[in-house]
Scaffold this motif. Structure first.
Motif, PDB file in Angstrom:
ATOM      1  N   ARG A   1      13.084   9.337  23.181  1.00 13.95           N
ATOM      2  CA  ARG A   1      11.804   8.740  23.586  1.00 13.95           C
ATOM      3  C   ARG A   1      11.972   7.300  24.081  1.00 13.95           C
ATOM      4  N   GLU A   2      12.835   6.525  23.396  1.00 13.28           N
ATOM      5  CA  GLU A   2      12.891   5.087  23.649  1.00 13.28           C
ATOM      6  C   GLU A   2      14.178   4.614  24.306  1.00 13.28           C
ATOM      7  N   GLY A   3      15.251   5.396  24.218  1.00 15.17           N
ATOM      8  CA  GLY A   3      16.536   4.905  24.694  1.00 15.17           C
ATOM      9  C   GLY A   3      17.127   3.883  23.742  1.00 15.17           C
ATOM     10  N   ALA A   4      17.929   2.982  24.267  1.00 14.87           N
ATOM     11  CA  ALA A   4      18.635   1.999  23.445  1.00 14.87           C
ATOM     12  C   ALA A   4      18.141   0.589  23.745  1.00 14.87           C
ATOM     13  N   THR A   5      18.520  -0.347  22.892  1.00 16.18           N
ATOM     14  CA  THR A   5      18.211  -1.755  23.139  1.00 16.18           C
ATOM     15  C   THR A   5      19.352  -2.400  23.926  1.00 16.18           C
ATOM     16  N   ALA A   6      19.077  -3.544  24.505  1.00 19.26           N
ATOM     17  CA  ALA A   6      20.104  -4.263  25.259  1.00 19.26           C
ATOM     18  C   ALA A   6      21.276  -4.637  24.362  1.00 19.26           C
ATOM     19  N   GLU A   7      20.967  -5.025  23.116  1.00 18.72           N
ATOM     20  CA  GLU A   7      22.028  -5.400  22.180  1.00 18.72           C
ATOM     21  C   GLU A   7      22.910  -4.206  21.834  1.00 18.72           C
ATOM     22  N   GLU A   8      22.284  -3.045  21.611  1.00 21.59           N
ATOM     23  CA  GLU A   8      23.063  -1.841  21.307  1.00 21.59           C
ATOM     24  C   GLU A   8      23.963  -1.458  22.476  1.00 21.59           C
ATOM     25  N   LEU A   9      23.426  -1.533  23.682  1.00 20.58           N
ATOM     26  CA  LEU A   9      24.221  -1.166  24.851  1.00 20.58           C
ATOM     27  C   LEU A   9      25.394  -2.117  25.042  1.00 20.58           C
ATOM     28  N   GLU A  10      25.173  -3.396  24.888  1.00 21.45           N
ATOM     29  CA  GLU A  10      26.244  -4.375  25.058  1.00 21.45           C
ATOM     30  C   GLU A  10      27.345  -4.159  24.020  1.00 21.45           C
ATOM     31  N   ALA A  11      26.947  -3.911  22.768  1.00 21.57           N
ATOM     32  CA  ALA A  11      27.948  -3.683  21.717  1.00 21.57           C
ATOM     33  C   ALA A  11      28.743  -2.410  21.985  1.00 21.57           C
ATOM     34  N   ALA A  12      28.066  -1.361  22.451  1.00 21.34           N
ATOM     35  CA  ALA A  12      28.757  -0.107  22.745  1.00 21.34           C
ATOM     36  C   ALA A  12      29.766  -0.296  23.870  1.00 21.34           C
ATOM     37  N   LYS A  13      29.372  -0.981  24.928  1.00 20.03           N
ATOM     38  CA  LYS A  13      30.300  -1.229  26.036  1.00 20.03           C
ATOM     39  C   LYS A  13      31.506  -2.035  25.571  1.00 20.03           C
TER      40      LYS A  13
ATOM     41  N   ILE B   1      29.400  10.098  31.439  1.00 17.21           N
ATOM     42  CA  ILE B   1      29.726   8.748  30.950  1.00 17.21           C
ATOM     43  C   ILE B   1      28.503   8.071  30.323  1.00 17.21           C
ATOM     44  N   PRO B   2      27.328   8.047  30.966  1.00 19.04           N
ATOM     45  CA  PRO B   2      26.154   7.503  30.271  1.00 19.04           C
ATOM     46  C   PRO B   2      25.865   8.228  28.953  1.00 19.04           C
ATOM     47  N   ALA B   3      26.055   9.556  28.931  1.00 18.91           N
ATOM     48  CA  ALA B   3      25.825  10.295  27.690  1.00 18.91           C
ATOM     49  C   ALA B   3      26.833   9.884  26.622  1.00 18.91           C
ATOM     50  N   TYR B   4      28.047   9.619  27.022  1.00 23.91           N
ATOM     51  CA  TYR B   4      29.097   9.183  26.100  1.00 23.91           C
ATOM     52  C   TYR B   4      28.725   7.840  25.465  1.00 23.91           C
ATOM     53  N   VAL B   5      28.221   6.923  26.274  1.00 26.46           N
ATOM     54  CA  VAL B   5      27.793   5.625  25.754  1.00 26.46           C
ATOM     55  C   VAL B   5      26.574   5.803  24.850  1.00 26.46           C
ATOM     56  N   MET B   6      25.623   6.621  25.287  1.00 27.30           N
ATOM     57  CA  MET B   6      24.428   6.873  24.475  1.00 27.30           C
ATOM     58  C   MET B   6      24.797   7.458  23.119  1.00 27.30           C
TER      59      MET B   6
ATOM     60  N   ALA C   1      35.268   0.465  34.183  1.00 29.78           N
ATOM     61  CA  ALA C   1      34.212   0.025  35.094  1.00 29.78           C
ATOM     62  C   ALA C   1      33.029   0.990  35.060  1.00 29.78           C
ATOM     63  N   LEU C   2      33.293   2.274  34.894  1.00 29.04           N
ATOM     64  CA  LEU C   2      32.212   3.254  34.773  1.00 29.04           C
ATOM     65  C   LEU C   2      31.393   3.005  33.509  1.00 29.04           C
ATOM     66  N   ILE C   3      32.085   2.649  32.421  1.00 33.66           N
ATOM     67  CA  ILE C   3      31.379   2.308  31.174  1.00 33.66           C
ATOM     68  C   ILE C   3      30.515   1.070  31.389  1.00 33.66           C
ATOM     69  N   GLU C   4      31.091   0.056  32.004  1.00 29.80           N
ATOM     70  CA  GLU C   4      30.368  -1.208  32.216  1.00 29.80           C
ATOM     71  C   GLU C   4      29.154  -1.017  33.120  1.00 29.80           C
ATOM     72  N   ALA C   5      29.189  -0.030  34.006  1.00 28.68           N
ATOM     73  CA  ALA C   5      28.097   0.166  34.962  1.00 28.68           C
ATOM     74  C   ALA C   5      26.881   0.857  34.349  1.00 28.68           C
ATOM     75  N   VAL C   6      26.991   1.372  33.130  1.00 32.56           N
ATOM     76  CA  VAL C   6      25.869   2.079  32.497  1.00 32.56           C
ATOM     77  C   VAL C   6      24.753   1.085  32.180  1.00 32.56           C
ATOM     78  N   THR C   7      23.533   1.431  32.541  1.00 27.02           N
ATOM     79  CA  THR C   7      22.378   0.559  32.333  1.00 27.02           C
ATOM     80  C   THR C   7      21.451   1.139  31.278  1.00 27.02           C
ATOM     81  N   LEU C   8      20.489   0.318  30.843  1.00 30.20           N
ATOM     82  CA  LEU C   8      19.478   0.801  29.906  1.00 30.20           C
ATOM     83  C   LEU C   8      18.679   1.958  30.505  1.00 30.20           C
TER      84      LEU C   8
END
Length: 451
Positions: free
Chosen positions: A352-364, A280-285, A403-410
């Motif tokens: 190397r860097e992961g995602a930004t908070a804005e990118e994660l929120e939009a993806a969720k 699930i985290p990989a799916y969001v990433m 809920a699993l999608i929403e639980a993914v963190t930076l």
């Protein structure tokens, strides 16, 4: 009149208020037939129809090495007559009953999808059962279907998209069933006869590993005996899938020459199985990287900033024996090399860097908001039920998924990106005449002569 009724029924099915994921989860009944066949049922009496999705494990994976494409050939033959009905009579009978049935072979599965009117349920089930248990394989129908498959295979040899996909699989999985097209090759398809198709039916329609989703105007008491009538006569032979597929160690870029103004590229490396806790985290990433259309990083960097392509994408491909993460694009021959470098750079930057908070929120927001669209028809719900059942989930996953999608963190995104994304491992195949790209390592079993 039949066609008009079917069109109206399809429109009603789309417009009807189908259960949302949470409601569907609450309404799923686990049905076990008297003969032991399991199914997930959502009763939905609002429309007088029933949708079935039946997934048999194996598919093209079970094709003999000497006859790749047998399961695909079988799928095309199951609507070409059965019992005492030839192809034309079978088609007329299905039309009279307003039965919609489709058959398809995948890398790891063989799927039967059907929709039927409640008032014709018994007759429709009998006709579908006949197709599964007593297909005719008449010589004229076999030759007609063979001609269509061969025509498609010949077209694929000059289609950049098809050629790139076939070459990439051959490069990544040499000597493995995953390395060959589901459709097979021309030499094998030319050899497949009625006896081969009968053997393919026994392999492909094996209910020892079966997932069934049913949605519509039917109750559990009716469904149980009906499942035995539909599927009970099929083989129930224990079968163990082969061990995990081993991708080739050789990486880098290979060019398959083809005269075309644009080159087509497919690239990827090992990913995650669907059962992996990090899926699930990989799916969001991946949605942030290249799965999110115009909002994704790859689209922004490759198309919007540099104008190197019309479209670029990435996706997770969790097959049963190997998980993959893939990407692809088309670009002018003169700019393909640059486009590939940008993709590799974004692959590395995400790792190397992961995602930004804005990118994660939009993806969720997108991934949770779009999920109900997978449940807007009975057929889609049946497909979701069978797919989740096949993957070993319980019906409650429908309720838990968002809920699993929403639980993914930076931190999850950074950890999974570092684990999953390795630009140095990318295997890339380019079809066309790209400038500035050397031919690269050959692909075993995939030569210009064979194309």
């Amino acid at each position: 009149m039949i066609r008009l009724c079917l069109a109206a029924l399809g429109a009603l099915a789309f417009l009807a208020a189908a259960p949302a994921p949470a409601r569907a989860a609450a309404e799923v009944q686990e049905v076990v037939s008297p003969g032991g066949i399991r199914a997930w049922l959502v009763r939905e009496p609002a429309l007088p129809m029933v949708a079935f999705e039946i997934i048999f494990e194996g598919g093209a994976l079970r094709d003999p090495d000497e006859l790749p494409g047998a399961a695909n050939f079988l799928a095309a033959m199951l609507s070409e007559g059965a019992g005492d009905l030839d192809a034309a009579a079978f088609a007329r009978k299905a039309e009279t009953l307003a039965l919609r049935a489709g058959f398809s072979a995948g890398r790891d599965s063989f799927t039967v999808s059907a929709r039927m009117l409640t008032e014709n349920l018994d007759e429709s089930v009998n006709l579908l059962r006949l197709a599964l248990t007593e297909p005719r394989f008449d010589p004229d129908a076999v030759e007609r279907v063979r001609a269509g498959i061969l025509s498609g295979l010949r077209s694929a040899r000059t289609d950049p998209d098809s050629l790139a996909a076939m070459a990439w699989s051959a490069a990544m999985f040499p000597g493995d069933p995953y390395g060959r097209p589901v459709e097979g090759d021309e030499a094998a398809v030319a050899r497949i006869g009625p006896e081969d198709l009968r053997a393919a039916r026994r392999r492909a329609l094996n209910r020892s590993r079966l997932a069934v989703g049913v949605v519509g105007d039917i109750d559990a008491q009716t469904l149980g005996p009906l499942l035995d009538r539909l599927l009970g006569a099929l083989p129930d032979d224990p079968w163990t899938p082969p061990p995990p597929a081993r991708p080739a160690r050789q990486r880098g870029t290979t060019v398959v020459p083809l005269d075309t103004p644009q080159s087509r590229a497919v690239l990827g490396h090992e990913g995650l199985l669907r059962s992996d806790p990090d899926f699930i985290p990989a799916y969001v990433m991946n949605h942030i990287l290249g799965g999110g259309g115009f909002s994704s990083r790859l689209m922004r960097e490759v198309r919007e900033k540099r104008g190197l392509t019309y479209g670029v994408y990435s996706y997770l491909a969790p097959y049963r024996r190997a998980g993959l993460i893939m990407a692809g694009l088309a670009s002018d021959n003169a700019r393909m090399a640059e486009a590939l470098e940008v993709i590799r750079a974004e692959w590395a930057r995400m790792a190397r860097e992961g995602a930004t908070a804005e990118e994660l929120e939009a993806a969720k927001r997108y991934l949770t908001g779009a999920y109900p669209l997978r449940f807007d028809t009975n057929a889609k719900i049946a497909g979701q039920l069978a797919g989740l059942m096949r993957e070993g989930f319980d019906p409650g996953y429908l309720r838990r998924r968002n809920a699993l999608i929403e639980a993914v963190t930076l931190d999850d995104i950074r950890r999974v990106a570092a684990r999953l994304l390795h630009p140095e491992r990318l295997r890339t195949v380019v079809v066309g005449r790209p400038e500035g790209l050397p031919p690269g390592p050959p692909i075993p079993g995939f030569t210009d002569a064979e194309r």
